[in-house]
Scaffold this motif. Structure first.
Motif, short mmCIF file in Angstrom:
data_model
loop_
_atom_site.label_atom_id
_atom_site.label_comp_id
_atom_site.label_asym_id
_atom_site.label_seq_id
_atom_site.Cartn_x
_atom_site.Cartn_y
_atom_site.Cartn_z
N ILE A 26 0.73 -1.31 -0.19
CA ILE A 26 0.05 -0.09 0.07
C ILE A 26 0.76 1.43 -0.16
CG2 ILE A 26 -1.98 1.18 0.95
CD1 ILE A 26 -2.61 -1.60 0.35
N GLY A 27 0.88 1.91 -1.16
CA GLY A 27 1.88 3.27 -1.27
C GLY A 27 2.75 2.94 -2.36
N GLY A 28 2.93 3.75 -3.43
CA GLY A 28 3.84 3.62 -4.22
C GLY A 28 4.97 4.68 -4.61
N GLY A 29 5.28 4.96 -3.00
CA GLY A 29 6.69 5.83 -3.25
C GLY A 29 7.93 4.75 -3.04
N GLU A 47 1.22 -6.99 -5.69
CA GLU A 47 0.38 -5.98 -6.34
C GLU A 47 0.47 -4.67 -5.43
OE1 GLU A 47 -3.56 -6.89 -7.50
OE2 GLU A 47 -3.01 -8.94 -8.21
N VAL A 48 0.78 -3.33 -5.90
CA VAL A 48 0.83 -2.26 -5.35
C VAL A 48 -0.19 -1.27 -5.81
CG1 VAL A 48 2.20 -0.06 -5.53
CG2 VAL A 48 3.49 -2.20 -5.65
N PHE A 49 -1.00 -0.79 -4.60
CA PHE A 49 -2.11 0.08 -4.50
C PHE A 49 -1.66 1.53 -4.04
CE2 PHE A 49 -3.31 -4.43 -3.87
CZ PHE A 49 -4.51 -4.41 -4.73
N ASP A 50 -1.83 2.33 -5.14
CA ASP A 50 -1.54 3.80 -4.72
C ASP A 50 -2.77 4.47 -4.98
OD1 ASP A 50 1.21 5.56 -4.34
OD2 ASP A 50 -0.43 6.56 -5.27
N ALA A 51 -2.95 5.40 -4.00
CA ALA A 51 -4.22 6.41 -4.28
C ALA A 51 -4.15 7.58 -5.50
CB ALA A 51 -4.52 7.19 -2.69
N MET A 52 -3.03 7.85 -5.76
CA MET A 52 -2.87 8.84 -6.64
C MET A 52 -2.78 8.52 -7.90
SD MET A 52 -2.57 11.25 -4.44
CE MET A 52 -2.20 12.77 -5.52
N PRO A 53 -2.99 9.49 -9.24
CA PRO A 53 -3.16 8.91 -10.51
C PRO A 53 -1.89 8.06 -10.77
CG PRO A 53 -3.95 11.10 -10.28
CD PRO A 53 -3.32 10.65 -8.92
N SER A 54 -0.86 8.40 -10.31
CA SER A 54 0.72 7.77 -10.64
C SER A 54 1.46 7.47 -9.47
CB SER A 54 1.36 8.44 -11.82
OG SER A 54 1.54 9.98 -11.25
N VAL A 55 2.11 6.68 -9.51
CA VAL A 55 3.06 6.29 -8.28
C VAL A 55 4.51 7.46 -8.59
CG1 VAL A 55 2.50 3.90 -8.32
CG2 VAL A 55 4.55 4.51 -9.67
N GLY A 56 5.01 7.50 -7.30
CA GLY A 56 6.43 8.26 -7.08
C GLY A 56 6.28 9.68 -7.26
N ARG A 57 4.99 10.15 -6.95
CA ARG A 57 4.69 11.74 -7.26
C ARG A 57 5.48 12.48 -6.26
NH1 ARG A 57 -0.10 12.00 -10.39
NH2 ARG A 57 -0.69 14.23 -9.73
N LYS A 58 5.57 12.14 -5.26
CA LYS A 58 6.36 13.17 -4.16
C LYS A 58 7.96 12.97 -4.39
CE LYS A 58 7.10 14.15 0.74
NZ LYS A 58 6.74 13.60 2.12
N VAL A 143 5.34 -7.19 -11.07
CA VAL A 143 4.75 -6.79 -10.11
C VAL A 143 3.65 -5.65 -10.65
CG1 VAL A 143 4.92 -4.53 -8.74
CG2 VAL A 143 6.84 -6.14 -8.70
N VAL A 144 2.23 -5.61 -10.30
CA VAL A 144 1.24 -5.21 -10.83
C VAL A 144 0.91 -3.73 -9.93
CG1 VAL A 144 -1.29 -5.55 -11.19
CG2 VAL A 144 0.36 -7.41 -11.57
N ILE A 145 0.67 -2.88 -10.60
CA ILE A 145 0.47 -1.61 -9.83
C ILE A 145 -0.83 -0.93 -10.26
CG2 ILE A 145 1.23 0.79 -10.01
CD1 ILE A 145 4.30 -0.09 -10.37
N HIS A 146 -1.51 -0.62 -9.36
CA HIS A 146 -2.92 -0.20 -9.42
C HIS A 146 -2.94 1.24 -8.81
CE1 HIS A 146 -4.54 -4.07 -9.75
NE2 HIS A 146 -3.70 -4.70 -8.83
N LEU A 178 2.65 -1.62 4.43
CA LEU A 178 2.16 -0.35 4.45
C LEU A 178 3.35 0.58 4.27
CD1 LEU A 178 -0.33 -0.53 7.38
CD2 LEU A 178 -0.94 -0.80 5.01
N ALA A 179 3.27 1.35 3.23
CA ALA A 179 4.37 2.23 3.01
C ALA A 179 3.57 3.60 2.53
CB ALA A 179 5.24 1.96 1.78
#
Length: 424
Positions: A26-29, A47-58, A143-146, A178-179
């Motif tokens: 949980i979290g794509g940073g 499987e990676v789940f991230d709330a934002m439209p793309s991962v690694g935004r920060k 790795v599957v990214i959502h 959890l990340a």
């Protein structure tokens, strides 16, 4: 619910099942993606789940103006940057230190170099090529990214609640990492919304606070704000009482002060404000000149020249430096060369509060290490691991934040893989 979660998790991971559910990250940073890579390398479905439209935004925004990935200073000084949590971070860095991080980046086809300050950067100074190469490798590893998938806690049966644009889904997972980041830069996903979700599970969490942040004074004069707000104050040194000054620069703001040199003292300043409702930042306007030399210069006759001209002619103090000296001293000090020299070497800036958490570069506080085992698994929630900035540690800018995020993600991913092997 925690007891139900515990009773269900072994069933979810039973080796007799036809297919073990994937591990949910949980979290794509950086921490989450590194955990996913560690698991994929061990042959674990992820499987990676991230709330934002793309991962690694920060991560991408942190790279604007130059991606400072880590630091090349000797290890004892490096690990000391983590302050009260240096022992816990040392344990993580044993598996992935600054040198290992550089080698990992080189493995992505990205060269690095060490700047004059000891900071380490990708050769092209950009974060985007590094992230693109990394995501390509992760996807090739399976790795599957959502994206646009927000974790909302657990259902009563122990499955994960994940909301996405089409609704909500229940996700069964062999283990969970959890990340979720800290509480700064909410627009990029680090909004601290996980705090109550873990709090209801009895997880011990230190309150999130601003770190690497600006601070406010009681109020600058209108003249100082109108003329110098936004001005850099260069070639100075800052300290807190009893500490060795550090050279560099900071920025004068309408509310107070900010910038890299202020951030370096943010933990001490924040804790002083928490304790005493105020903190003192000592400004040395002429760090390369001893106080007796300054006294001699000030004592020279100035004739018909104004004090402003005298300061400029004898000491090179003008502009924002002279304005701060005038702002923070009284007329009696200006009339006494010895007192004025002392003020020039240790001009006290009284700070009353940190800027809001969402403006901070990073946050302090988070999941306490005391509630985690050596693999970053929650002691009260078997199969649930935590990594990255959501852990209770802090560090200054300069590559230290990212290094610990990567190291903790790797540790959590490896430990989760080991835990899955033990629970087969």
């Amino acid at each position: 619910m925690r007891d139900l979660f515990h009773s269900l998790l072994p069933t979810m991971t039973d080796s007799r099942s036809p297919a073990r559910p994937p591990v949910a990250v949980i979290g794509g940073g950086p921490a989450g993606l590194m955990a996913a890579e560690a698991l994929a390398q061990r042959g674990v479905a992820v499987e990676v789940f991230d709330a934002m439209p793309s991962v690694g935004r920060k991560f991408l925004l942190a790279g604007v103006g130059g991606m400072n990935i880590t630091h090349a200073e000797p290890y004892p000084a490096f690990v000391a940057r983590y302050g009260q949590r240096q022992g816990e971070i040392h344990a993580l860095l044993q598996g992935f230190d600054a040198d290992a991080l550089r080698q990992w980046i080189h493995g992505l086809g990205i060269e690095t170099f060490v700047g004059t300050s000891g900071r380490v950067f990708p050769r092209d100074m950009k974060a985007a090529p590094l992230l693109r190469a990394w995501l390509k490798r992760l996807r090739e590893a399976g790795v599957v990214i959502h994206t646009r998938h927000r974790w909302q806690g657990w259902n009563a049966d122990g499955t994960l609640r994940i909301t996405y644009p089409q609704g909500e889904q229940r996700v069964a997972a062999s283990a969970v990492i959890l990340a979720l980041g800290g509480g700064s830069w909410a627009r990029l996903g680090s909004d601290g919304a996980w705090v109550p979700l873990l709090g209801t599970q009895g997880v011990d969490i230190s309150p999130l606070q601003a770190s690497n942040c600006g601070f406010e004074v009681q109020g600058w004069s209108t003249l100082l704000k109108d003329k110098f707000a936004g001005a850099p104050v260069k070639n100075i040194a800052l300290s807190v009482p009893g500490a060795t000054p550090r050279k560099g620069e900071f920025i004068l703001t309408t509310q107070g002060v900010e910038g890299s040199l202020v951030y370096a003292w943010s933990a001490a300043l924040r804790e002083a404000i928490n304790r005493d409702a105020r903190a003192t930042l000592l400004l040395d306007l002429l760090p390369d000149r001893p106080v007796d030399n300054i006294v001699q210069a000030l004592a020279k006759p100035r004739g018909s020249r104004s004090m402003a001209k005298h300061l400029q002619g004898q000491l090179g103090l003008d502009g924002v430096k002279a304005a701060l000296l005038r702002e923070l001293t009284d007329p009696a000090t200006f009339a006494d060369p010895a007192r004025l020299a002392a003020a020039i070497k240790a001009l006290p800036i009284e700070l009353v509060r940190a800027r809001p958490l969402d403006e901070a570069i990073s946050s302090a506080g988070g999941v306490c290490f005391e509630g985690l085992d050596e693999g970053l698994m929650l002691r009260g929630m078997p199969g649930v691991f935590c990594a990255g900035e959501m852990l209770d540690w802090e560090a200054p800018t300069g590559g230290y934040l990212l290094t610990a995020c990567f190291a903790s993600g790797l540790k959590a991913g490896q430990a989760a893989a080991d835990w899955l092997t033990r629970t087969r």
